[in-house]
Design a protein around this motif. Structure first.
Motif, mmCIF file in Angstrom:
data_model
loop_
_atom_site.group_PDB
_atom_site.id
_atom_site.type_symbol
_atom_site.label_atom_id
_atom_site.label_comp_id
_atom_site.label_asym_id
_atom_site.label_seq_id
_atom_site.Cartn_x
_atom_site.Cartn_y
_atom_site.Cartn_z
ATOM 1 N N PRO A 12 0.806 -1.224 0.000
ATOM 2 C CA PRO A 12 0.000 0.000 0.000
ATOM 3 C C PRO A 12 0.839 1.275 0.000
ATOM 4 N N ALA A 13 1.761 1.380 -0.957
ATOM 5 C CA ALA A 13 2.616 2.569 -1.017
ATOM 6 C C ALA A 13 3.102 2.767 -2.445
ATOM 7 N N PRO A 14 3.483 4.012 -2.788
ATOM 8 C CA PRO A 14 4.029 4.270 -4.118
ATOM 9 C C PRO A 14 5.344 3.511 -4.339
ATOM 10 N N ARG A 15 5.650 3.235 -5.600
ATOM 11 C CA ARG A 15 6.835 2.464 -5.958
ATOM 12 C C ARG A 15 8.118 3.069 -5.376
ATOM 13 N N GLN A 16 8.249 4.398 -5.400
ATOM 14 C CA GLN A 16 9.468 5.038 -4.883
ATOM 15 C C GLN A 16 9.657 4.760 -3.394
ATOM 16 N N VAL A 17 8.570 4.779 -2.623
ATOM 17 C CA VAL A 17 8.642 4.499 -1.183
ATOM 18 C C VAL A 17 9.059 3.042 -0.962
ATOM 19 N N VAL A 18 8.455 2.129 -1.719
ATOM 20 C CA VAL A 18 8.803 0.709 -1.596
ATOM 21 C C VAL A 18 10.284 0.506 -1.938
ATOM 22 N N PRO A 73 13.303 3.003 -9.873
ATOM 23 C CA PRO A 73 12.769 2.272 -8.732
ATOM 24 C C PRO A 73 11.988 1.033 -9.193
ATOM 25 N N ASN A 74 12.549 0.281 -10.143
ATOM 26 C CA ASN A 74 11.822 -0.837 -10.747
ATOM 27 C C ASN A 74 12.273 -2.228 -10.299
ATOM 28 N N ALA A 94 17.710 -13.711 -5.843
ATOM 29 C CA ALA A 94 16.310 -13.384 -6.114
ATOM 30 C C ALA A 94 16.264 -12.122 -6.962
ATOM 31 N N THR A 95 15.357 -12.114 -7.918
ATOM 32 C CA THR A 95 15.072 -10.885 -8.635
ATOM 33 C C THR A 95 13.808 -10.296 -8.028
ATOM 34 N N VAL A 96 13.824 -8.993 -7.852
ATOM 35 C CA VAL A 96 12.692 -8.277 -7.272
ATOM 36 C C VAL A 96 12.268 -7.212 -8.271
ATOM 37 N N ASN A 97 10.992 -7.247 -8.673
ATOM 38 C CA ASN A 97 10.452 -6.260 -9.612
ATOM 39 C C ASN A 97 9.289 -5.525 -8.968
ATOM 40 N N LEU A 98 9.247 -4.224 -9.186
ATOM 41 C CA LEU A 98 8.167 -3.392 -8.656
ATOM 42 C C LEU A 98 7.362 -2.814 -9.807
ATOM 43 N N VAL A 108 7.025 -8.322 -7.203
ATOM 44 C CA VAL A 108 7.085 -9.684 -7.739
ATOM 45 C C VAL A 108 8.490 -10.200 -7.501
ATOM 46 N N TYR A 109 8.603 -11.416 -6.933
ATOM 47 C CA TYR A 109 9.929 -11.970 -6.669
ATOM 48 C C TYR A 109 10.066 -13.366 -7.268
ATOM 49 N N ASN A 110 11.310 -13.694 -7.610
ATOM 50 C CA ASN A 110 11.655 -14.995 -8.176
ATOM 51 C C ASN A 110 12.956 -15.430 -7.518
ATOM 52 N N VAL A 111 12.914 -16.500 -6.738
ATOM 53 C CA VAL A 111 14.055 -16.951 -5.950
ATOM 54 C C VAL A 111 14.591 -18.271 -6.491
ATOM 55 N N GLU A 112 15.908 -18.368 -6.571
ATOM 56 C CA GLU A 112 16.578 -19.634 -6.854
ATOM 57 C C GLU A 112 17.627 -19.827 -5.788
#
Length: 150
Positions: A12-18, A73-74, A94-98, A108-112
């Motif tokens: 529940p926050a804007p992408r820049q805050v996250v 901030p992506n 892990a890749t983390v995408n906002l 969205v996360y993808n972990v190996e």
């Protein structure tokens, strides 16, 4: 033993805050289950100590975490490795995408990951269940931090 895990969480926050919270060591330390230490050693590296329990195996892991492939901030990539003494080791990334979604941010996360030692002997189902529980706990804590709890 190799393991993969994917998921997403609506925050529940804007992408820049996250993005800022994802790069704040104090926020990360408070969100990582069992984290005892998280010290920044350079602009994109941390030393970490976390106490974890997976099934009957409990250990204190000491390791290194590196952030790379920055696209603020992506997205970014997190890689790490830790040693837990006789319990074994864990390493992975892990890749983390906002993404903007519904007035907030979709993470969205993808972990190996690879694990070895006593941990690997516990079996895939127990390891996957524990990993999912830890991820869920982290993201629940992180969602609270993003709301302004931290």
């Amino acid at each position: 033993m190799a393991m993969t895990m994917t998921g997403e969480v609506q925050l529940p926050a804007p992408r820049q805050v996250v993005w800022e919270k994802l790069n704040d060591p104090a926020v990360l330390k408070s969100c990582i289950p069992g984290c005892e230490e998280l010290d920044k050693t350079s602009d994109n590296e941390f030393q970490a100590v976390a106490k974890m329990k997976v099934g009957p195996v409990s250990a204190r892991f000491k390791g290194r975490v590196t952030l790379s492939d920055f696209d603020p901030p992506n997205s970014y990539k997190i890689t790490g490795e830790g040693e837990g003494g006789v319990a074994g080791f864990a390493k992975g990334g892990a890749t983390v995408n906002l993404q903007d979604k519904d007035g907030g941010t979709l993470l969205v996360y993808n972990v190996e990951a690879q694990i070895g030692g006593k941990l690997a002997q516990l079996g895939q189902r127990l390891i996957n269940g524990s990993a999912k529980k830890l991820a869920d706990e982290f993201f629940a804590n992180f969602a609270e931090a993003v709301k302004g709890g931290n």
